[in-house]
Design an enzyme around this catalytic site. Sequence first.
Site, PDB file in Angstrom:
ATOM      1  N   ASP A 235     -17.953  81.354  11.605  1.00 23.48           N
ATOM      2  CA  ASP A 235     -17.277  81.725  10.370  1.00 23.48           C
ATOM      3  C   ASP A 235     -18.178  82.757   9.694  1.00 23.48           C
ATOM      4  O   ASP A 235     -19.124  82.400   9.007  1.00 23.48           O
ATOM      5  CB  ASP A 235     -17.086  80.493   9.483  1.00 23.48           C
ATOM      6  CG  ASP A 235     -16.359  80.830   8.190  1.00 23.48           C
ATOM      7  OD1 ASP A 235     -15.573  81.794   8.178  1.00 23.48           O
ATOM      8  OD2 ASP A 235     -16.594  80.140   7.179  1.00 23.48           O
TER       9      ASP A 235
ATOM     10  N   GLU B  89     -13.837  84.182  13.321  1.00 20.03           N
ATOM     11  CA  GLU B  89     -12.728  84.384  12.392  1.00 20.03           C
ATOM     12  C   GLU B  89     -12.403  85.869  12.289  1.00 20.03           C
ATOM     13  O   GLU B  89     -13.287  86.699  12.093  1.00 20.03           O
ATOM     14  CB  GLU B  89     -13.065  83.835  11.006  1.00 20.03           C
ATOM     15  CG  GLU B  89     -11.916  83.973  10.020  1.00 20.03           C
ATOM     16  CD  GLU B  89     -12.205  83.328   8.678  1.00 20.03           C
ATOM     17  OE1 GLU B  89     -12.343  84.070   7.693  1.00 20.03           O
ATOM     18  OE2 GLU B  89     -12.299  82.087   8.629  1.00 20.03           O
TER      19      GLU B  89
ATOM     20  N   ASP C 219     -18.339  76.127   5.203  1.00 22.97           N
ATOM     21  CA  ASP C 219     -18.465  77.152   6.244  1.00 22.97           C
ATOM     22  C   ASP C 219     -18.789  76.521   7.600  1.00 22.97           C
ATOM     23  O   ASP C 219     -18.369  77.019   8.646  1.00 22.97           O
ATOM     24  CB  ASP C 219     -19.569  78.144   5.870  1.00 22.97           C
ATOM     25  CG  ASP C 219     -19.394  78.684   4.464  1.00 22.97           C
ATOM     26  OD1 ASP C 219     -18.818  79.765   4.306  1.00 22.97           O
ATOM     27  OD2 ASP C 219     -19.820  77.990   3.520  1.00 22.97           O
TER      28      ASP C 219
END
Length: 201
Positions: free
Chosen positions: A9, A70, A143
């Site tokens: 992430d 991501e 996260d």
Amino acid sequence: MSLRVLGVDPGLTRCGLGVVEVERNRRATLVAVGVVGTEAGTALDARLLVISNAIELWLDTHTPDVLAVERVFSQLNVSTVMGTAQASGVVIAAAARRGIPVALHTPTEVKAAVTGSGSANKDAVGRMVTKILRLDAPPRPADAADALALAITHAWRRSVAGPGQTTAGSASGARAAAKPPTQGLTPAQRLWAEAEARARR
């Protein structure tokens, strides 16, 4: 044969990292999870170096089969998008140096995969990651949970696509996704597979 996925992430302040081992029956097990980052006032080159050193260490330590990162998407805060894109570039380049494939997934895809709803909030994602990986508590900060959710999403998506098929870019992969096999999937996986099939029609 199991699949080891490193989910990332990306971000300059907090970059979530999570490794999962996923078996052919889609049972996922936590290998490692963490967050690396820097203070906002730190020079950009130093911030990127911290992330670069961290991802190099994680790749060497955990030897993943694939990275799930991501996908950067547009936001009102341009500086945040730029930072996320820069962190992503460092991560992708590190994987490329080792010949490790990288898959990009949108936040909506990840939410749908692990919760069954593309509009789920971070708490819902954290709860489902905790359940899927059989943890005692949700990984913190968010996260870290998001990184694990990315890894789980990619492994499940590959499972839905079928052995030997990629998850993006090929016509054969698109045809497979158009009629996804749903037998043996969890409710969340089934919803995700059906939603993806509708999106590709």
